[in-house]
Design a protein around this motif. Structure first.
Motif, mmCIF file in Angstrom:
data_model
loop_
_atom_site.group_PDB
_atom_site.id
_atom_site.type_symbol
_atom_site.label_atom_id
_atom_site.label_comp_id
_atom_site.label_asym_id
_atom_site.label_seq_id
_atom_site.Cartn_x
_atom_site.Cartn_y
_atom_site.Cartn_z
ATOM 1 N N GLU A 186 41.091 -4.676 -37.144
ATOM 2 C CA GLU A 186 40.382 -4.226 -38.134
ATOM 3 C C GLU A 186 39.432 -3.170 -38.123
ATOM 4 O OE1 GLU A 186 39.406 -6.371 -41.772
ATOM 5 O OE2 GLU A 186 41.768 -6.526 -40.975
ATOM 6 N N HIS A 187 38.902 -2.998 -37.296
ATOM 7 C CA HIS A 187 37.966 -1.839 -37.041
ATOM 8 C C HIS A 187 38.951 -0.603 -36.967
ATOM 9 C CE1 HIS A 187 35.282 1.298 -35.095
ATOM 10 N NE2 HIS A 187 36.254 1.369 -34.090
ATOM 11 N N HIS A 247 39.561 -8.649 -34.922
ATOM 12 C CA HIS A 247 38.553 -7.880 -35.428
ATOM 13 C C HIS A 247 38.596 -6.595 -34.872
ATOM 14 C CE1 HIS A 247 35.812 -10.690 -36.846
ATOM 15 N NE2 HIS A 247 36.364 -11.604 -36.014
ATOM 16 N N LEU A 248 39.288 -6.236 -33.654
ATOM 17 C CA LEU A 248 39.697 -5.035 -33.102
ATOM 18 C C LEU A 248 40.575 -3.990 -34.044
ATOM 19 C CD1 LEU A 248 38.784 -2.575 -30.987
ATOM 20 C CD2 LEU A 248 40.686 -3.359 -29.531
ATOM 21 N N LYS A 303 35.166 1.131 -29.581
ATOM 22 C CA LYS A 303 34.351 -0.206 -29.984
ATOM 23 C C LYS A 303 34.609 -1.517 -29.161
ATOM 24 C CE LYS A 303 32.977 -2.558 -33.639
ATOM 25 N NZ LYS A 303 31.606 -2.480 -34.302
ATOM 26 N N ASN A 320 39.366 2.793 -39.524
ATOM 27 C CA ASN A 320 39.136 4.195 -39.144
ATOM 28 C C ASN A 320 40.497 4.870 -39.272
ATOM 29 O OD1 ASN A 320 36.334 5.078 -38.025
ATOM 30 N ND2 ASN A 320 36.789 2.703 -37.410
ATOM 31 N N LEU A 361 33.888 -5.480 -28.198
ATOM 32 C CA LEU A 361 33.585 -6.797 -28.908
ATOM 33 C C LEU A 361 33.504 -7.583 -28.199
ATOM 34 C CD1 LEU A 361 36.177 -6.393 -31.837
ATOM 35 C CD2 LEU A 361 33.761 -5.833 -32.023
ATOM 36 N N SER A 401 30.170 -7.267 -32.400
ATOM 37 C CA SER A 401 30.000 -6.049 -31.452
ATOM 38 C C SER A 401 29.006 -6.239 -30.424
ATOM 39 C CB SER A 401 29.335 -4.690 -32.553
ATOM 40 O OG SER A 401 30.397 -4.568 -33.507
#
Length: 185
Positions: A125-126, A122-123, A60, A130, A62, A8
């Motif tokens: 996953e975020h 990773h994004l 978000k 949510n 990253l 992050s």
């Protein structure tokens, strides 16, 4: 490959993220955007934009690093309703669970080393954590490298097109969509 990681972004990363954006846009988008539009982008303004994005809880941001050096970044979050509208003007049934990948950039000199895939993984996953079930992104129609990247993970144009005004130069973008269940290769 040296040690690669995604984390992050924090406020102290805003300057490096701005540097990556400006460097990438100048080298990768020099033929897509008019020179006047690129010349108007300043390090200070771009850094301020990313500082605000990092501090905004709805997005978000990253940062990808290789050997401790920042090499790329991405940003995203829930898609605004205006971004999810279908080509016919209606909203899809799943509009409330659509994410937006607003930016994904890797400096060209660090390309083809897996950073883009790691950032997007990773994004997504975020986004999944949510409650989002799919995502969209906008890509300049003539950006063949980005089109190939997204098609390589199974995302496809969904028929929605927009044209942006880039300092008097029309920039046609296609909206791509795909699932948020990505597998790293």
């Amino acid at each position: 490959m040296a040690d690669a990681d995604v984390r992050s972004a924090v406020a102290a990363d805003a300057a490096e993220i701005a540097r990556i954006q400006l460097s990438t846009w100048n080298s990768a988008y020099g033929e897509l955007l008019p020179e006047t539009a690129l010349n108007e982008l300043t390090q200070e303004d771009t850094e301020q934009h990313w500082l605000e994005a990092i501090e905004d809880d709805s997005a978000k941001v990253l940062l990808a690093e290789e050997g401790g050096w920042p090499v790329g970044f991405c940003a995203g979050g829930p898609a605004p309703v205006s971004e999810t509208t279908n080509a016919d003007g209606g909203l899809p049934d799943d509009a409330s669970t659509v994410g937006l990948v607003s930016t994904l950039l890797v400096e060209p000199r660090w390309g083809r080393r897996g950073h883009g895939g790691r950032l997007l993984w990773h994004l997504t996953e975020h986004l999944r954590a949510n409650g989002l079930t799919r995502a969209i992104t906008w890509i300049p129609e003539s950006d063949e490298a980005s089109m190939a990247f997204y098609r390589g993970i199974g995302w496809e144009p969904d028929g929605t097109v927009r044209t942006l005004d880039a300092r008097g130069y029309p920039l046609r973008e296609l909206r791509l969509t795909g699932g948020v269940e990505l597998q790293l290769k």
